[in-house]
Write an enzyme that holds these catalytic residues in place. Structure first.
Site, PDB file in Angstrom:
ATOM      1  N   HIS A   7       0.828  -1.209   0.000  1.00  0.00           N
ATOM      2  CA  HIS A   7       0.000   0.000   0.000  1.00  0.00           C
ATOM      3  C   HIS A   7       0.860   1.255   0.000  1.00  0.00           C
ATOM      4  CE1 HIS A   7       0.530  -0.826   4.396  1.00  0.00           C
ATOM      5  NE2 HIS A   7       0.623   0.483   4.498  1.00  0.00           N
ATOM      6  N   HIS A  79       3.948   7.065   3.683  1.00  0.00           N
ATOM      7  CA  HIS A  79       4.888   5.953   3.522  1.00  0.00           C
ATOM      8  C   HIS A  79       4.449   4.995   2.432  1.00  0.00           C
ATOM      9  CE1 HIS A  79       2.090   4.190   6.603  1.00  0.00           C
ATOM     10  NE2 HIS A  79       2.293   3.087   5.936  1.00  0.00           N
ATOM     11  N   GLU A 130       7.694   1.020   4.979  1.00  0.00           N
ATOM     12  CA  GLU A 130       7.183  -0.018   5.872  1.00  0.00           C
ATOM     13  C   GLU A 130       7.410  -1.364   5.176  1.00  0.00           C
ATOM     14  OE1 GLU A 130       2.921   0.212   6.396  1.00  0.00           O
ATOM     15  OE2 GLU A 130       2.941  -1.121   8.131  1.00  0.00           O
TER      16      GLU A 130
HETATM   17 CO    CO Z   1       1.257   1.291   6.267  1.00  0.00          CO
END
Ligand code: CO
Length: 136
Positions: A7, A79, A130
């Site tokens: 994502h 992020h 991440e």
């Molecule tokens: Co995230």
């Protein structure tokens, strides 16, 4: 080592308005707002054919995205999340390569209840990364 882009997270000042942009404007399907108090955010998931967008808004005190929003009042990309199959192996490799893992350096459960870590943006071209462990 890295797999799919899981994502892209975008911090937004108004979740309802942002969700409407993605539904009415871009024709995407979005979830209802999901409060994640343990992560200090409310999130709306935007489902794309090949990935997801997570719209984030601060929830409660000490939200990790509160400062970001005050620095970026109209919102902004927060992020990127990449999938890995073996998070500890990825951490060991990255630390050996000189990258910094945020916090205590240990995986914790992320928004999808899967182990995640975050990597220092200064080590990755100014982008907070991440890593999420996904089962294959
Ligand atoms: Co995230």
């Amino acid at each position: 080592m890295i797999g799919r882009l899981n994502h892209v997270a975008i911090v937004v000042p108004d979740l309802t308005a942002a969700a409407k942009l993605y539904t009415d404007g871009l024709g995407a399907s979005v979830s209802k707002p999901i409060p994640l108090p343990e992560h200090g955010v409310t999130t709306v998931f935007v489902e794309l054919p090949n990935s997801k967008i997570e719209l984030l808004h601060p929830l409660g005190e000490d939200s990790p995205v509160e400062k970001f929003l005050s620095n970026n009042p109209s919102g902004g990309m927060h992020h990127l999340c990449y999938e890995v199959e073996d998070l500890q192996a990825a951490i060991d490799h990255l630390v050996a390569e000189g990258a910094r893992v945020l916090g205590d350096g240990k995986p914790r459960l992320g928004a999808h209840n899967l182990p995640v870590v975050f990597l220092h943006p200064k080590d990755f071209c100014g982008t907070l990364i991440e890593l999420e462990e996904v089962a294959r």
